[in-house]
Enzyme design. Structure first.
Site, short mmCIF file in Angstrom:
data_model
loop_
_atom_site.label_atom_id
_atom_site.label_comp_id
_atom_site.label_asym_id
_atom_site.label_seq_id
_atom_site.Cartn_x
_atom_site.Cartn_y
_atom_site.Cartn_z
NE ARG A 161 -3.65 2.05 2.76
CZ ARG A 161 -3.36 2.87 3.74
NH1 ARG A 161 -2.31 2.62 4.51
NH2 ARG A 161 -4.09 3.94 3.97
NE ARG B 253 -3.76 10.17 21.90
CZ ARG B 253 -5.03 10.49 21.98
NH1 ARG B 253 -5.67 10.93 20.92
NH2 ARG B 253 -5.70 10.35 23.11
CE LYS C 149 1.78 -5.03 6.27
NZ LYS C 149 1.95 -3.91 5.34
#
Length: 262
Positions: free
Chosen positions: A60, A260, A128
C-alpha cells in the site's frame, strides 16, 4: 524449496477447486502486476498467481513487499463483483478471510488493523504479519478486483518502518505451504461470496471481532496533513474508519493509522 504444485493444491481445495485456476511461478516482478497483465489478456475470475520470489512486490502507498519461498507466501487473486456492488470495504473483507483462515490453522494472536493489515499481538505490542493490496477496475460487467496478499511465514530480517512478525511466532509448527494457501483461498471464496451478496455490511461484525484497536486512542496520518488524534470506534457499513475526536465522530476514508502513545 519446490514450487507450489497446483495438483496438490487442487486436492486440498476439494469441491471449490473448480473456482480457481492457479499458476505457480519461481519469480516475477509482483504477483499483482503479473495477474493484471493476464487479466488484460482475458484471464477469468478465480485466476491465482503465486510466486516464490517477488522482485518488485508492491504494498500500500507504494511500499515494497519482499518475499522468499521459505519465509513468505505471496499470491494474487482475480475476482469480479457483480454490477451494482460497491467495492467499499473490500480490503477489510479480505482481512476477515485471512484472520479466519489463520486462526483455523492454529495461529494465536491474529488481529486486524484498518484498512488492510493483519497484525500479530505479542508481549511488546502488535507487529505486521500480512498485508493486502486491492486494485480495482470497473466496466459494464461489474468491478474487477486484483487482490494481492503477502504473509510472513518467518519474521523478516532488516529494518522496517513498523514492527514485523512471522507466522512461526504465532504457532508451534507452521503448516505446509499448500495447506496454508488452500485454507486462505477457501476462506476468501466464502467471504467474497458474502461480500458479493450483501457488501461489507454483512462482514462488519466479523471485522470488529478481529479489530486490534477498537476504542483505543490512535493517531491518523494523511498525505500532507497534520496528524489527527482521537479514539478509534471501528468502521461503518462501507468500511470507512470512525474516529471520535474533540469535534465529534469523523468518517475517514484514507490514511495511516497508529496507536497513540499514552
Amino acid at each position: 524449496m519446490p514450487l507450489i504444485d497446483p495438483v496438490l493444491l487442487k486436492e486440498r481445495l476439494a469441491a471449490q477447486a473448480g473456482r480457481f485456476d492457479v499458476d505457480a511461478l519461481d519469480s516475477c516482478d509482483s504477483t499483482s502486476s503479473e495477474l493484471l497483465r493476464r487479466a488484460a489478456l482475458g484471464a477469468p475470475p478465480g485466476t491465482v498467481v503465486v510466486a516464490d520470489r517477488q522482485l518488485a512486490g508492491r504494498g500500500r502507498r507504494g511500499r515494497s513487499w519482499s518475499s522468499s519461498p521459505a519465509d513468505s507466501l505471496t499470491f494474487s487473486l482475480l475476482w469480479r463483483l457483480p454490477p451494482g456492488r460497491v467495492p467499499g470495504g473490500l480490503s477489510l473483507a479480505v482481512g476477515v478471510a485471512l484472520a479466519q483462515a489463520l486462526d483455523a490453522l492454529g495461529a494465536n494472536g491474529v488481529r486486524l488493523k484498518w484498512p488492510n493489515d493483519v497484525l500479530l499481538a505479542g508481549d511488546t505490542g502488535f507487529a505486521k504479519l500480512a498485508g493486502v493490496l486491492v486494485e480495482l477496475a470497473s466496466d459494464r460487467r461489474g468491478t474487477q478486483a486484483c487482490i494481492g496478499i503477502g504473509i510472513n511465514l518467518a519474521q523478516p530480517a532488516g529494518d522496517f518502518p513498523q514492527a514485523v512478525a512471522g507466522l512461526n511466532q504465532a504457532m508451534a509448527r507452521v503448516p505446509e505451504r499448500h495447506d496454508i494457501l488452500a485454507a486462505l483461498l477457501l476462506a476468501l471464496v466464502d467471504v467474497l461470496d458474502r461480500f458479493a451478496q450483501a457488501g461489507f455490511a454483512a462482514l462488519k461484525d466479523d471485522w470488529h471481532a478481529w479489530h486490534a484497536w477498537q476504542d483505543r486512542p490512535v493517531q491518523l496520518l494523511g498525505e500532507g496533513e497534520a496528524p489527527l488524534t482521537g479514539v478509534c470506534r471501528g468502521v461503518d457499513d462501507d468500511g470507512a474508519l470512525l474516529l471520535e475526536t474533540a469535534a465529534g465522530l469523523s468518517r475517514i476514508l484514507a490514511g495511516d493509522l497508529s496507536l497513540r502513545a499514552a
